[in-house]
Structure formats: structure tokens, C-alpha cells
Design a protein around this motif. Structure first.
Motif, PDB file in Angstrom:
ATOM      1  N   MET A   1       0.820  -1.191   0.000  1.00 30.90           N
ATOM      2  CA  MET A   1       0.000   0.000   0.000  1.00 30.90           C
ATOM      3  C   MET A   1       0.869   1.262   0.000  1.00 30.90           C
ATOM      4  SD  MET A   1      -3.125  -1.200   2.546  1.00 30.90           S
ATOM      5  CE  MET A   1      -3.254   0.411   3.211  1.00 30.90           C
ATOM      6  N   VAL A   2       1.941   1.227   0.774  1.00 32.38           N
ATOM      7  CA  VAL A   2       2.828   2.383   0.851  1.00 32.38           C
ATOM      8  C   VAL A   2       3.439   2.669  -0.512  1.00 32.38           C
ATOM      9  CG1 VAL A   2       4.962   3.266   1.872  1.00 32.38           C
ATOM     10  CG2 VAL A   2       3.330   2.034   3.298  1.00 32.38           C
ATOM     11  N   VAL A   3       3.924   1.616  -1.174  1.00 32.89           N
ATOM     12  CA  VAL A   3       4.538   1.772  -2.492  1.00 32.89           C
ATOM     13  C   VAL A   3       3.509   2.339  -3.471  1.00 32.89           C
ATOM     14  CG1 VAL A   3       5.536   0.525  -4.455  1.00 32.89           C
ATOM     15  CG2 VAL A   3       6.280  -0.005  -2.118  1.00 32.89           C
ATOM     16  N   GLU A   4       2.311   1.794  -3.447  1.00 31.03           N
ATOM     17  CA  GLU A   4       1.259   2.265  -4.348  1.00 31.03           C
ATOM     18  C   GLU A   4       0.952   3.740  -4.098  1.00 31.03           C
ATOM     19  OE1 GLU A   4      -3.175   0.884  -5.906  1.00 31.03           O
ATOM     20  OE2 GLU A   4      -2.267  -0.131  -4.196  1.00 31.03           O
ATOM     21  N   PHE A  12       2.077   8.392 -11.099  1.00 39.67           N
ATOM     22  CA  PHE A  12       2.130   7.114 -11.822  1.00 39.67           C
ATOM     23  C   PHE A  12       0.909   6.289 -11.469  1.00 39.67           C
ATOM     24  CE2 PHE A  12       6.594   8.404 -11.439  1.00 39.67           C
ATOM     25  CZ  PHE A  12       6.946   8.409 -12.781  1.00 39.67           C
ATOM     26  N   TYR A  13       0.579   5.376 -12.354  1.00 36.49           N
ATOM     27  CA  TYR A  13      -0.623   4.576 -12.168  1.00 36.49           C
ATOM     28  C   TYR A  13      -0.267   3.095 -12.121  1.00 36.49           C
ATOM     29  CZ  TYR A  13      -2.604   9.032 -13.311  1.00 36.49           C
ATOM     30  OH  TYR A  13      -2.911  10.371 -13.301  1.00 36.49           O
ATOM     31  N   PRO A  14      -0.088   2.580 -10.900  1.00 38.35           N
ATOM     32  CA  PRO A  14       0.243   1.148 -10.788  1.00 38.35           C
ATOM     33  C   PRO A  14      -0.960   0.283 -11.183  1.00 38.35           C
ATOM     34  CG  PRO A  14       0.471   2.305  -8.660  1.00 38.35           C
ATOM     35  CD  PRO A  14      -0.115   3.263  -9.634  1.00 38.35           C
ATOM     36  N   GLU A  15      -0.703  -0.625 -12.108  1.00 37.29           N
ATOM     37  CA  GLU A  15      -1.750  -1.580 -12.505  1.00 37.29           C
ATOM     38  C   GLU A  15      -1.834  -2.714 -11.503  1.00 37.29           C
ATOM     39  OE1 GLU A  15      -0.560  -2.700 -16.479  1.00 37.29           O
ATOM     40  OE2 GLU A  15      -1.945  -1.248 -17.341  1.00 37.29           O
ATOM     41  N   GLU A  21       6.999  -6.574  -6.410  1.00 40.33           N
ATOM     42  CA  GLU A  21       6.842  -6.287  -7.835  1.00 40.33           C
ATOM     43  C   GLU A  21       5.718  -5.285  -8.066  1.00 40.33           C
ATOM     44  OE1 GLU A  21       6.058  -8.736 -11.944  1.00 40.33           O
ATOM     45  OE2 GLU A  21       6.863  -9.783 -10.215  1.00 40.33           O
ATOM     46  N   VAL A  22       5.987  -4.342  -8.964  1.00 41.41           N
ATOM     47  CA  VAL A  22       4.994  -3.341  -9.345  1.00 41.41           C
ATOM     48  C   VAL A  22       4.923  -3.297 -10.863  1.00 41.41           C
ATOM     49  CG1 VAL A  22       4.434  -0.876  -9.346  1.00 41.41           C
ATOM     50  CG2 VAL A  22       5.430  -1.907  -7.307  1.00 41.41           C
ATOM     51  N   THR A  23       3.705  -3.284 -11.384  1.00 37.95           N
ATOM     52  CA  THR A  23       3.512  -3.107 -12.822  1.00 37.95           C
ATOM     53  C   THR A  23       2.832  -1.758 -13.011  1.00 37.95           C
ATOM     54  OG1 THR A  23       3.179  -5.488 -13.049  1.00 37.95           O
ATOM     55  CG2 THR A  23       2.512  -4.119 -14.915  1.00 37.95           C
ATOM     56  N   ILE A  37      11.222   8.082  -8.595  1.00 39.39           N
ATOM     57  CA  ILE A  37      10.661   6.884  -7.955  1.00 39.39           C
ATOM     58  C   ILE A  37      11.658   6.346  -6.928  1.00 39.39           C
ATOM     59  CG2 ILE A  37       9.994   4.468  -8.332  1.00 39.39           C
ATOM     60  CD1 ILE A  37       8.774   5.371 -11.037  1.00 39.39           C
ATOM     61  N   ASP A  38      12.932   6.266  -7.298  1.00 47.64           N
ATOM     62  CA  ASP A  38      13.961   5.773  -6.379  1.00 47.64           C
ATOM     63  C   ASP A  38      13.983   6.588  -5.093  1.00 47.64           C
ATOM     64  OD1 ASP A  38      14.691   3.803  -8.160  1.00 47.64           O
ATOM     65  OD2 ASP A  38      16.466   4.849  -8.904  1.00 47.64           O
ATOM     66  N   ARG A  39      13.980   7.925  -5.214  1.00 43.62           N
ATOM     67  CA  ARG A  39      14.028   8.798  -4.030  1.00 43.62           C
ATOM     68  C   ARG A  39      12.793   8.608  -3.152  1.00 43.62           C
ATOM     69  NH1 ARG A  39      16.253  12.328  -7.807  1.00 43.62           N
ATOM     70  NH2 ARG A  39      14.262  13.397  -8.141  1.00 43.62           N
TER      71      ARG A  39
END
Length: 178
Positions: A1-4, A12-15, A21-23, A37-39
Motif C-alpha cells: 500500500m505504501v509503495v502504491e 504514476f498509475y500502478p496496474e 513487484e509493481v507493474t 521513484i527511487d528517491r
């Protein structure tokens, strides 16, 4: 959830977001977008791993599993760092650092855990004694194997073998009743 949530904050729109793993809908991210994204991920304790690194980690694991579980015998003089570096065409230190940063354990710890799983399997089948198992897996002695085994499992190999209760062993097919 945090990553999303972090990815959405960046536009960005995570599918799909699963463990590790993130798509994204977006493909072909620019270097600047990747750095953003890295930061953002680093700020919340995560790290982006590109496919190349993930494949390399998978290759390390596969080489170790292949040797521990599918090679007849491991020579005591066998040098894991040389073999992995040669077979994967990378400097061992870089392989080791990548593996540790992603997996949270060292390659050596991973090898030990695989060897202990193999010891458990060989003990279960009861075809080899502890001395033969130690030799097969490249241990210098039964004492060394036993000490690593106890450190990982909390039991000595002998204690594990004795702890198997009759119900843990398969019943002969002719004694199974409806």
C-alpha cells in the motif's frame, strides 16, 4: 500500500502491486522519472530493483540450489565465490552486495540455509548416515554440519531425526483403512 501511495503521489498509475513487484501503466520511464521513484521509495524504506538485477539474483539462487540439491557431491575445496563469479560473469563482491541488499541475508547464509534444507531431506529419507551427508555436502566434519544445523533449526540432526513421530511417517498402503 505504501509503495502504491508513493507512486500515485508522483503521478504514476500502478496496474498491479504485489510483494516485491509493481507493474505500471507507464512504460519506458525516463531516467529522471526513475530517479524520482527511487528517491520516493528510499524515503519510505524501499528500493527499486530493475529486471536485470532481479534476474541476476534469481540466477545466484538457481546456481546455489542446483549445486546443493542436484549435484551428487560437493567437494570440500569447492569455492562458491569463484564458481558464482565465473558462471554469472560478474565480480563476486558486486554479486554479494546486490544479493545482501535485496535479500537481507548474505550469499553465504543463503548457501547454509539451502544446505540445511538438503540435510533435512537426506535425514528424512534415512539412506545416508550423518558422516555421509556431511561428506556429500562438502562439510569438513560432522561436528561442523551439526553446529550449523543446530544454529539454523534449534535442533541437532539427531534430535530432529528422533523428533519425527510415527504419525509423521507414511503408513504402508496396505494398512490404510477407509
Amino acid at each position: 500500500m505504501v509503495v502504491e501511495q508513493e507512486l500515485k503521489k508522483l503521478g504514476f498509475y500502478p496496474e498491479q502491486v504485489t510483494l516485491g513487484e509493481v507493474t505500471l501503466k507507464e512504460t519506458d520511464l525516463t531516467k529522471e522519472q526513475q530517479e524520482k521513484i527511487d528517491r520516493a521509495l528510499e524515503a519510505v524504506g524501499f528500493e527499486r530493483i530493475d529486471d536485470r538485477k532481479a534476474r541476476l539474483i534469481e540466477s545466484i539462487k538457481n546456481k546455489i540450489i542446483e549445486r546443493v540439491h542436484h549435484v551428487e557431491s560437493i567437494d570440500r575445496k569447492f569455492n562458491w565465490s569463484d564458481i558464482l563469479a565465473d558462471e554469472l560473469h560478474h565480480d563476486y563482491n558486486s554479486l554479494s552486495n546486490l544479493f545482501s541488499s535485496v535479500e537481507g541475508i548474505t550469499i553465504e547464509q543463503y548457501i547454509i540455509r539451502q544446505k540445511i534444507e538438503r540435510v533435512k531431506e537426506l535425514l528424512f529419507y534415512d539412506e545416508l548416515n550423518l558422516s555421509e551427508i556431511a561428506q556429500k555436502l562438502g562439510y569438513s566434519s560432522v561436528a561442523h554440519l551439526s553446529s550449523q544445523f543446530k544454529k539454523i533449526t534449534g535442533l541437532t540432526p539427531s534430535e530432529l531425526k528422533k523428533s519425527r513421530k510415527p504419525r509423521d511417517v507414511r503408513n504402508p498402503i496396505d494398512s490404510v483403512t477407509g
